[in-house]
Write a protein that holds these residues in place. Structure first.
Motif, short mmCIF file in Angstrom:
data_model
loop_
_atom_site.label_atom_id
_atom_site.label_comp_id
_atom_site.label_asym_id
_atom_site.label_seq_id
_atom_site.Cartn_x
_atom_site.Cartn_y
_atom_site.Cartn_z
N ALA A 53 2.57 1.37 -9.28
CA ALA A 53 1.21 0.81 -9.33
C ALA A 53 1.23 -0.62 -9.88
CB ALA A 53 0.32 1.69 -10.19
N GLU A 58 0.84 -1.20 0.00
CA GLU A 58 0.00 0.00 0.00
C GLU A 58 0.88 1.26 0.00
OE1 GLU A 58 -2.66 2.24 3.33
OE2 GLU A 58 -3.04 0.08 3.09
N HIS A 104 2.24 1.75 -3.49
CA HIS A 104 1.20 2.14 -4.44
C HIS A 104 0.85 3.62 -4.35
CE1 HIS A 104 -0.31 -2.22 -5.17
NE2 HIS A 104 0.75 -1.92 -5.90
N ARG A 105 1.32 4.30 -3.31
CA ARG A 105 1.10 5.74 -3.20
C ARG A 105 1.87 6.50 -4.29
NH1 ARG A 105 1.86 6.47 3.29
NH2 ARG A 105 0.10 5.17 3.89
N LEU A 106 2.92 5.86 -4.79
CA LEU A 106 3.69 6.46 -5.88
C LEU A 106 3.21 5.85 -7.19
CD1 LEU A 106 7.26 6.34 -4.31
CD2 LEU A 106 5.71 8.29 -4.42
N PRO A 107 2.83 6.66 -8.17
CA PRO A 107 2.23 6.14 -9.40
C PRO A 107 3.13 5.17 -10.17
CG PRO A 107 2.53 8.53 -9.53
CD PRO A 107 2.91 8.11 -8.16
N GLU A 108 4.44 5.35 -10.11
CA GLU A 108 5.33 4.46 -10.88
C GLU A 108 5.40 3.05 -10.31
OE1 GLU A 108 6.00 7.47 -9.45
OE2 GLU A 108 8.16 7.72 -9.32
#
Length: 156
Positions: free
Chosen positions: A93, A84, A87-91
């Motif tokens: 995902a 989690e 996943h806060r960083l878009p790269e």
């Protein structure tokens, strides 16, 4: 008379490492791994930070390395929270999970220094031998050896 200089077809280093060069995908992956390492380190508890390393990315899984089994167990329990966090960083995902491994880091062992002592009487004998030797290289070597003797007025 003119000399023609043939230009090399080699790509400039910046083009190789960035943009569309041959090494660009590798460099992007290395940057992403570095960014994941930094992001995790900033968000891990202080006692864990120095024991967790991002080792690579393959097939949607980020490889996390640790130096001890106790931290591996901790990582297993914290996988959902760490995922989690990434996943806060878009790269990140595309990261679907982790591959966890223990790689013990053994500190470099410096061999203990062996200090050899040369008694003063032995140094006197070596000096006497040096006085009788004609070869200049051997004479200097013997004199250097004799100079390592412990004399009574020197402290250890």
């Amino acid at each position: 008379m003119s000399i023609k200089v043939k230009r090399s077809r080699a790509q400039p280093m910046s083009r190789l490492l960035g943009g569309n060069g041959e090494l660009a995908p590798l460099m992007r992956t290395a940057r992403l791994i570095g960014k994941a390492q930094q992001h995790l380190r900033e968000n891990l508890p202080e006692e864990v930070r120095e024991h967790v390393f991002v080792g690579g990315y393959r097939d949607g899984k980020l490889t996390l390395l640790t130096d001890r089994a106790v931290w591996l167990t901790w990582l297993r329990y914290e996988q959902a929270r760490l995922l989690e966090l990434l996943h806060r960083l878009p790269e990140f995902a595309a990261v679907t999970g982790f591959s966890l491994k223990v790689r013990p880091v053994r500190p470099l062992k410096v061999p203990p220094r062996q200090v050899r002592q040369l008694p003063a009487p032995a140094a006197d004998e070596i000096s006497a031998c040096a006085a009788d030797v004609e070869d200049p290289r051997l004479k200097r070597a013997l004199e250097r050896l004799a100079s390592h003797a412990k004399h009574g007025d020197e402290s250890p």
